[in-house]
Design an enzyme around this catalytic site. Structure first.
Site, PDB file in Angstrom:
ATOM      1  N   CYS A   2       0.770  -1.179  -0.070  1.00 34.02           N
ATOM      2  CA  CYS A   2       0.127  -0.057   0.024  1.00 34.02           C
ATOM      3  C   CYS A   2       0.818   1.397   0.106  1.00 34.02           C
ATOM      4  CB  CYS A   2      -1.005   0.145   1.344  1.00 34.02           C
ATOM      5  SG  CYS A   2      -1.862  -1.511   1.421  1.00 34.02           S
ATOM      6  N   ARG A  27       4.999   0.333  -5.997  1.00 38.33           N
ATOM      7  CA  ARG A  27       5.058  -0.485  -4.879  1.00 38.33           C
ATOM      8  C   ARG A  27       4.058  -1.781  -5.242  1.00 38.33           C
ATOM      9  NH1 ARG A  27       6.399   2.375   0.145  1.00 38.33           N
ATOM     10  NH2 ARG A  27       5.258   0.813   1.215  1.00 38.33           N
ATOM     11  N   TRP A  76      -2.746  -2.713  -1.531  1.00 38.26           N
ATOM     12  CA  TRP A  76      -2.611  -3.998  -2.097  1.00 38.26           C
ATOM     13  C   TRP A  76      -3.237  -5.084  -1.062  1.00 38.26           C
ATOM     14  CZ3 TRP A  76      -0.047  -8.171   0.065  1.00 38.26           C
ATOM     15  CH2 TRP A  76       0.548  -9.035  -0.869  1.00 38.26           C
ATOM     16  N   ASN A 102      -1.983   1.427   5.969  1.00 38.25           N
ATOM     17  CA  ASN A 102      -0.901   0.202   5.429  1.00 38.25           C
ATOM     18  C   ASN A 102      -0.704  -0.341   6.624  1.00 38.25           C
ATOM     19  OD1 ASN A 102       1.069  -0.705   3.939  1.00 38.25           O
ATOM     20  ND2 ASN A 102       2.400   0.880   3.918  1.00 38.25           N
ATOM     21  N   GLY A 103      -0.858  -1.891   6.450  1.00 41.02           N
ATOM     22  CA  GLY A 103      -0.335  -2.803   7.661  1.00 41.02           C
ATOM     23  C   GLY A 103      -1.551  -3.864   7.592  1.00 41.02           C
ATOM     24  N   GLU A 494      18.255 -16.693  -7.730  1.00 38.36           N
ATOM     25  CA  GLU A 494      17.858 -15.205  -8.074  1.00 38.36           C
ATOM     26  C   GLU A 494      17.432 -15.247  -9.659  1.00 38.36           C
ATOM     27  OE1 GLU A 494      17.276 -12.610  -6.797  1.00 38.36           O
ATOM     28  OE2 GLU A 494      17.408 -11.231  -8.456  1.00 38.36           O
ATOM     29  N   LYS A 498      13.798 -14.086 -10.707  1.00 39.27           N
ATOM     30  CA  LYS A 498      13.496 -12.889 -11.598  1.00 39.27           C
ATOM     31  C   LYS A 498      12.696 -13.541 -12.764  1.00 39.27           C
ATOM     32  CE  LYS A 498      14.347 -10.236 -10.130  1.00 39.27           C
ATOM     33  NZ  LYS A 498      15.030  -9.806  -9.077  1.00 39.27           N
ATOM     34  N   GLU A 501       8.757 -13.918 -11.223  1.00 39.63           N
ATOM     35  CA  GLU A 501       8.199 -12.819 -10.622  1.00 39.63           C
ATOM     36  C   GLU A 501       7.842 -11.919 -12.065  1.00 39.63           C
ATOM     37  OE1 GLU A 501      10.385 -10.292  -7.206  1.00 39.63           O
ATOM     38  OE2 GLU A 501      11.826 -10.761  -8.812  1.00 39.63           O
ATOM     39  N   HIS A 517      18.066 -36.015  -6.562  1.00 41.36           N
ATOM     40  CA  HIS A 517      17.371 -36.217  -5.491  1.00 41.36           C
ATOM     41  C   HIS A 517      15.974 -35.989  -5.481  1.00 41.36           C
ATOM     42  CE1 HIS A 517      20.834 -37.295  -2.773  1.00 41.36           C
ATOM     43  NE2 HIS A 517      21.417 -36.428  -3.341  1.00 41.36           N
ATOM     44  N   LYS A 616       6.717  -3.890  -4.175  1.00 37.81           N
ATOM     45  CA  LYS A 616       8.043  -3.713  -4.155  1.00 37.81           C
ATOM     46  C   LYS A 616       8.634  -3.602  -2.725  1.00 37.81           C
ATOM     47  CE  LYS A 616      11.969  -2.069  -5.668  1.00 37.81           C
ATOM     48  NZ  LYS A 616      12.812  -2.990  -6.198  1.00 37.81           N
TER      49      LYS A 616
HETATM   50  C1  G6P Z   1       9.973  -7.785  -2.180  1.00 29.35           C
HETATM   51  C2  G6P Z   1      10.862  -7.434  -3.505  1.00 29.35           C
HETATM   52  C3  G6P Z   1      12.086  -8.016  -3.635  1.00 29.35           C
HETATM   53  C4  G6P Z   1      13.001  -7.898  -2.288  1.00 29.35           C
HETATM   54  C5  G6P Z   1      12.418  -8.424  -1.148  1.00 29.35           C
HETATM   55  C6  G6P Z   1      12.829  -7.855  -0.013  1.00 29.35           C
HETATM   56  O1  G6P Z   1       9.925  -9.055  -2.503  1.00 29.35           O
HETATM   57  O2  G6P Z   1       9.976  -7.585  -4.611  1.00 29.35           O
HETATM   58  O3  G6P Z   1      13.010  -7.666  -4.838  1.00 29.35           O
HETATM   59  O4  G6P Z   1      14.175  -8.750  -2.657  1.00 29.35           O
HETATM   60  O5  G6P Z   1      10.952  -7.834  -1.011  1.00 29.35           O
HETATM   61  O6  G6P Z   1      12.825  -6.526   0.000  1.00 29.35           O
HETATM   62  P1  G6P Z   1      14.209  -5.683   0.789  1.00 29.35           P
HETATM   63  O7  G6P Z   1      13.493  -4.385   0.589  1.00 29.35           O
HETATM   64  O8  G6P Z   1      14.066  -6.004   2.306  1.00 29.35           O
HETATM   65  O9  G6P Z   1      15.325  -5.871   0.072  1.00 29.35           O
END
Ligand code: G6P
Length: 621
Positions: A2, A27, A76, A102-103, A494, A498, A501, A517, A616
């Site tokens: 949010c 966000r 959100w 927010n929260g 990672e 990617k 996501e 395994h 985000k």
């Molecule tokens: C979300 C973002 C990721 C990030 C993670 C941790 O999932 O989309 O890209 O790695 O949060 O966020 P931070 O701000 O703690 O790095």
């Protein structure tokens, strides 16, 4: 997650609020809304499901919502599906209070019961509507006293920005475990969940703490503690480059941020390496000789950076480091863990976090709820805390004993790229710094190679068409495996993240030794396997693993170091990264994987900067 903004000034509020909400779109959100106190003192609320543009059209860009104080929100969904009714702001049944939140309010069911017993009814499925009504229920004409009373009743996390019927010149805000800042500007005063919402109006901000209640009018910002005593705060000057929030000719923020990586890494490391290769880590003064345990914590990609940090620290410093997800760690070491018997006469071995523990926290936003909670938990036990954070002045940065900032600049795309490589460059520098402090011989090659990384990344970006063609070739694949060993394993994780996501492709990453395994049973004719094989001592093992999946029909893309031409005999495609120090390879091998994620999404016609369901900055558990 949010996004929140509030404005109090002499101008119409809505244009400022819509502008702020647009800056917060990155966000991640599913609905949006605004509310003002009209000149007659009535609260006016407009909100709807969907993008901000839908709201803009609904309210004719603000023409039909007039008032000089107002609040806005991008939601959100947590409690209740994305819908017009569940969107914020929420107004109380009697129309006395409207707010954005927010929260998560954890005890909202208990509060709802009190309200129901007193004749309140509700329209939405949200916890937020309960807070609006609890404020309404206890409202005694004094907003500060009412907020003070109500926040003592709330459990959970919240940033609340509130307007009251009849108060045409003030907004109120309060936070607990989620971010809130206030901004002072010539056009009026603001509160927001995120610096990004305000930088186009002001660089002068107050960083608000939990339980502080903020009263904002066009003339001033008053901050009170929970007992309603005035709090004096220094102004925090934000030094962001405003261009970070613009696409500057790129099709997407993600692509722009991939291309910004050479600059971001350079800015992060250059000022920390002297001409004679000494490492200067801000004001960090770690008494490493008295540290016997190291934990590294983070969420999402930051956790993978933590894995790379673990390998680097263990290889460089001869001490072991444990890496964990913040969300898991916080409950492993919480207050409920077993206590020592105070009468035990033997040697007391306190295996938990204590004064000799160093906890390294990695976070781009500095506001991730689980990482904040883990930080607060370990501080209770006296651990030393060092955070690696991108957003200056964020909660994790403020609450850690030491902070080292990555200098990536504002990252807008939900899928992290430049923050991740900046974090990696910093953890490698930190590992070398720690090794030197512990008496290990300086690894000057690592520093020399680190300085070359920005240019090498630049060159990898220039040849992105090669990866684009692979993304084209596999744009109908619905499963992709990523494998690696040692330092290549977090890179594989990672790469898979990617792709998941951005492109909604089922992507799995495994330590290559684990293939046999279980996962190998999923490999069939044409399954794409992306193998990262940059570690010399593990290269032959990787080649054997690749052969195993090849013989079951997989199509394999190998990412390896220049010179490893034998990869061409086993792989269907080979992508070479330039030679660098073995510990630094993730900084290069992750680049083609970022490009693969990006182009896979673009070629599938997806909204690459704002993937579905993702946020985000994850400010709730
Ligand atoms: C979300 C973002 C990721 C990030 C993670 C941790 O999932 O989309 O890209 O790695 O949060 O966020 P931070 O701000 O703690 O790095």
């Amino acid at each position: 997650m949010c996004g929140i903004i509030g404005y109090a000034g002499k101008n119409q509020a809505i244009p400022f609020i819509l502008d702020g909400l647009a800056k917060l779109e990155y966000r991640g959100y599913d609905s949006a809304g605004v509310a003002v106190v009209g000149s007659d003192g009535n609260l006016v609320v407009e909100k709807c499901k969907g993008r901000l543009q839908v709201l803009r059209e609904k309210i004719a860009n603000g023409d039909i919502v007039q008032g000089c104080v107002g609040i806005g929100h991008t939601r959100w969904a947590t409690h209740g599906e994305p819908s017009d009714i569940n969107a914020h702001p929420h107004i109380s049944m009697n129309g006395k209070v409207a707010l954005v939140h927010n929260g998560i309010i954890e005890n909202y069911i208990d509060l709802k019961k009190i309200l129901s017993e007193n004749g309140y009814t509700f329209k939405s499925d949200t916890d937020t509507e309960i807070v609006a009504n609890i404020l309404d229920f206890y409202y005694n004409g004094n907003p500060l006293e009412t907020i003070q009373k109500v926040i003592k009743m709330l459990r959970g996390s919240y940033t609340l920005v509130i307007i009251f019927e009849g108060i045409t010149d003030k907004i109120y805000a309060v936070r607990k475990n989620t971010p809130l800042i206030a901004g002072i500007s010539k056009v009026g005063n603001f509160v927001a969940s995120d610096i990004a919402a305000l930088v186009s109006h002001t660089r002068d901000m107050y960083l608000l703490e939990d339980d502080e209640i903020t009263e904002v009018s066009s003339e001033k910002i008053n901050i009170y503690d929970i007992d309603l005593n005035c709090v004096k705060k220094d102004i925090f000057k934000v030094d962001w480059d405003i261009k970070s929030a613009e696409k500057e000719g790129y099709d997407h923020f993600m692509l722009k941020e991939i291309h910004e990586q050479p600059r971001a890494i350079r800015d992060t490391i250059n000022s920390r390496i002297s001409d004679n290769n000494e490492i200067i880590l801000d004001n960090i003064d770690l008494d490493l000789e008295n540290i016997d345990k190291i934990y590294i914590l983070g969420c999402g990609s930051a956790y993978y950076v933590g894995m790379a940090a673990k390998y680097a620290i263990e290889k460089s410093c001869g001490m072991s480091a444990e890496v964990d997800l913040s969300s898991e760690f916080r409950y492993r070491f919480g207050e409920n863990t077993r206590k020592m018997n105070p009468n035990f006469s033997g040697v007391k071995r306190d295996l938990r976090v204590n004064k000799s523990t160093l906890v390294i926290l990695i976070s781009q936003s500095g506001e991730t709820a689980d990482t904040i909670a883990a930080l607060r938990e370990v501080k209770k036990y006296g651990a030393k805390t060092l955070s690696i954070v991108n957003v200056v002045g964020s909660t994790i940065a403020r609450e850690s004993d030491y902070v080292i900032y990555t200098r990536a600049g504002q990252e807008v795309a939900v899928a992290t790229t430049k923050a991740l490589t900046s974090q990696l460059s910093l953890v490698f520098l930190l590992a070398e710094y720690m090794a030197r402090k512990l008496g290990f011989i300086e690894d000057t090659t690592l520093i020399e190679d680190l300085k070359k990384i920005p240019e090498q990344v630049e060159n990898l970006n220039k040849s992105e068409n090669k990866i684009k063609s692979y993304a084209e070739k596999f744009k109908t694949s619905d499963t992709v495996f990523f494998v690696g060993r040692g330092m290549d394993y977090p890179v594989a994780l990672e790469g898979a993240l990617k792709l998941k996501e951005t492109s909604y492709v089922h992507a799995e990453a495994y330590a290559a030794g684990e293939l046999k395994h279980g996962p190998i049973s999923l490999v069939e004719e044409g399954t794409l396997v992306i193998a990262v094989a940059t570690q010399d001592e593990l290269y032959e093992k990787m080649i054997s693993n690749i052969q195993e999946v090849k013989s079951r029909g997989a199509t394999v893309l190998i990412i390896t170091n220049e010179g490893n031409t034998s990869a061409e005999k086993v792989g269907d495609m080979v992508y070479y990264i330039p030679k660098t120090h073995e510990l630094l390879t993730p900084l290069l091998s992750v680049i083609p994987l970022q490009q693969f994620g990006y182009y896979s999404a673009v070629l599938r016609g997806l909204d690459v900067d704002k993937p579905r369901n993702l946020a985000k900055s994850v400010v709730v558990e």
